[in-house]
Design a protein around this motif. Structure first.
Motif, short mmCIF file in Angstrom:
data_model
loop_
_atom_site.label_atom_id
_atom_site.label_comp_id
_atom_site.label_asym_id
_atom_site.label_seq_id
_atom_site.Cartn_x
_atom_site.Cartn_y
_atom_site.Cartn_z
N PHE A 60 0.84 -1.08 0.09
CA PHE A 60 0.03 0.10 0.02
C PHE A 60 0.81 1.23 0.10
O PHE A 60 1.99 1.29 0.46
N PRO A 61 0.33 2.28 -0.65
CA PRO A 61 1.15 3.57 -0.86
C PRO A 61 0.97 4.38 0.62
O PRO A 61 1.73 5.64 0.46
N LEU A 62 0.22 4.25 1.21
CA LEU A 62 -0.11 5.16 2.27
C LEU A 62 -0.53 4.56 3.87
O LEU A 62 -1.19 3.47 3.41
N ILE A 63 -0.30 5.29 4.75
CA ILE A 63 -0.53 4.49 6.08
C ILE A 63 -1.28 5.63 6.88
O ILE A 63 -1.07 6.52 6.93
N VAL A 64 -2.21 4.97 7.54
CA VAL A 64 -2.93 5.77 8.64
C VAL A 64 -2.82 4.82 10.04
O VAL A 64 -3.05 3.63 10.14
N PHE A 65 -2.30 5.44 10.90
CA PHE A 65 -1.98 5.14 12.29
C PHE A 65 -3.35 5.72 13.36
O PHE A 65 -3.49 6.94 13.08
N THR A 66 -4.11 4.95 13.79
CA THR A 66 -5.29 5.48 14.36
C THR A 66 -5.35 4.93 15.98
O THR A 66 -4.94 3.72 16.19
N GLY A 67 -5.54 5.81 16.90
CA GLY A 67 -5.65 5.34 18.40
C GLY A 67 -5.14 6.64 19.14
O GLY A 67 -4.40 7.22 18.99
N ALA A 68 -6.02 6.67 20.41
CA ALA A 68 -5.60 7.74 21.40
C ALA A 68 -4.83 6.86 22.38
O ALA A 68 -3.74 6.59 22.19
N ASN A 69 -5.43 6.76 23.64
CA ASN A 69 -4.92 5.79 24.67
C ASN A 69 -6.23 4.98 25.41
O ASN A 69 -7.25 5.56 25.36
N HIS A 84 2.94 7.34 18.65
CA HIS A 84 4.17 6.50 18.78
C HIS A 84 4.31 5.63 17.66
O HIS A 84 5.47 4.93 17.52
N TYR A 85 3.26 5.12 17.29
CA TYR A 85 3.25 4.19 16.14
C TYR A 85 3.90 4.95 14.76
O TYR A 85 4.72 4.25 14.06
N ARG A 86 3.41 6.11 14.60
CA ARG A 86 4.17 6.75 13.53
C ARG A 86 5.69 7.02 13.68
O ARG A 86 6.38 6.79 12.66
N GLU A 87 5.99 7.57 14.93
CA GLU A 87 7.46 7.57 15.29
C GLU A 87 8.12 6.42 14.96
O GLU A 87 9.38 6.35 14.40
N HIS A 88 7.77 5.27 15.38
CA HIS A 88 8.39 3.80 15.16
C HIS A 88 8.32 3.60 13.54
O HIS A 88 9.60 3.21 13.24
N ALA A 89 7.42 3.83 12.93
CA ALA A 89 7.37 3.65 11.44
C ALA A 89 8.56 4.16 10.71
O ALA A 89 9.05 3.84 9.88
N GLU A 91 11.21 5.55 12.00
CA GLU A 91 12.26 5.06 12.54
C GLU A 91 12.81 3.73 11.54
O GLU A 91 14.10 3.34 11.40
N LEU A 92 11.87 3.02 10.93
CA LEU A 92 12.07 1.84 10.25
C LEU A 92 12.08 2.24 8.91
O LEU A 92 11.77 1.41 7.88
N GLY A 93 12.18 3.50 8.57
CA GLY A 93 12.29 3.91 7.15
C GLY A 93 11.07 4.48 6.33
O GLY A 93 11.23 4.75 5.28
N VAL A 94 9.87 4.48 6.89
CA VAL A 94 8.75 4.83 6.01
C VAL A 94 8.91 6.25 6.08
O VAL A 94 9.11 7.08 7.11
N PRO A 95 8.46 6.94 4.84
CA PRO A 95 8.50 8.41 4.72
C PRO A 95 7.26 9.22 5.46
O PRO A 95 6.47 8.74 5.52
N ALA A 96 7.77 10.09 6.28
CA ALA A 96 6.76 10.86 7.11
C ALA A 96 5.68 11.21 6.16
O ALA A 96 4.46 11.12 6.82
N ASP A 97 5.72 11.48 5.07
CA ASP A 97 4.64 12.13 4.27
C ASP A 97 3.69 11.19 3.78
O ASP A 97 2.71 11.09 2.99
N ALA A 98 4.24 9.78 3.96
CA ALA A 98 3.32 8.59 3.65
C ALA A 98 2.09 8.22 4.77
O ALA A 98 1.59 7.20 4.67
N ILE A 99 2.34 8.96 5.95
CA ILE A 99 1.63 8.56 7.21
C ILE A 99 0.76 9.71 7.58
O ILE A 99 1.08 10.92 7.62
N LEU A 100 -0.52 9.14 7.85
CA LEU A 100 -1.44 9.99 8.20
C LEU A 100 -1.63 9.60 9.73
O LEU A 100 -1.71 8.31 10.05
#
Length: 224
Positions: A60-69, A84-89, A91-100
């Motif tokens: 997939f070309p786009l990621i959404v991480f969803t969740g509060a606490n 935190h999921y976004r930050e971890h992704a 770190e694993l090399g996913v471009p920031a602009d591919a994540i919502l």
């Protein structure tokens, strides 16, 4: 050197837990392309790792991480699960602009509805989606999506590890078993309440749930 005792040393418990683990795991999205990968927030950072892995495989070309606490994730992810999921992704090399990031959802239903709203507001046309969750949340996540976002074709994925390795990675056997029992109960109860689409629960899964309830794995059961 002695090994820490495990409930899975009991053959009856081990069989019951494996039965529920196999029932909830679907893994239909591990080789399927879709418009978006949706990582469902929880205490389990492997959701972010698996999402990043599937992204790097071009599924997939786009990621959404969803969740509060939730109360169980506040200490581990103080800025919110999705953040935190976004930050971890990243770190694993996913471009920031591919994540919502959707950082308000507090349950699986809100994960789905709020992600749908976020993607629509951002102008993304979504026909297919991969839900990435805890391995044993896949069936319930799919049923929830089918009920609340029926126009999207959905597949699911989770960390590609066996039950015992997964428990070791979480570090809390009782919690994982209790979550398996709770998710099995929710398959039926949430369908009755209109929160999710119906899913068949085979007799062996019902028997496994009953045995584990009798053995005290009741922490995640819904009241009433």
């Amino acid at each position: 050197m002695s090994r820490t005792s495990s409930a899975l040393d009991d053959p009856e418990i081990a069989h019951a837990v494996e039965t529920l683990w196999n029932y909830h795991r679907l893994d239909t999205g591990t080789d399927t392309r879709s418009d978006v990968g949706i990582g469902l927030g929880s205490h389990d950072l492997s959701v972010a790792s698996t999402t990043a892995e599937l992204y790097h495989r071009g599924l997939f070309p786009l990621i959404v991480f969803t969740g509060a606490n939730a109360p169980t994730t506040l200490d581990r992810f103080p800025r919110g699960e999705a953040v935190h999921y976004r930050e971890h992704a990243i770190e694993l090399g996913v471009p920031a602009d591919a994540i919502l990031v959707e950082d308000q959802a507090t349950n699986t239903g809100e994960n789905i509805t709020r992600t749908h709203e976020l993607l629509a507001a951002a102008g993304h046309q979504v026909h297919t989606a991969t839900l990435i969750s805890r391995p044993y949340q896949q069936r319930r996540a799919r049923a929830t999506c089918r009920q609340l976002w029926p126009e999207v074709e959905v597949v699911t994925a989770g960390a590609s590890m066996g039950l015992r390795d997964y428990i070791a990675s979480i570090g809390d056997e009782h919690r994982v078993i209790s979550m398996l029992v709770g998710d099995t109960q929710r398959i039926e109860v949430y369908a009755e309440r209109g929160f999710s689409a119906p899913e068949q629960i085979p007799a062996e899964a019902r028997d496994a749930m009953s045995l584990l309830i009798a053995r005290g794995y009741t922490d995640r059961l819904l009241a009433g």
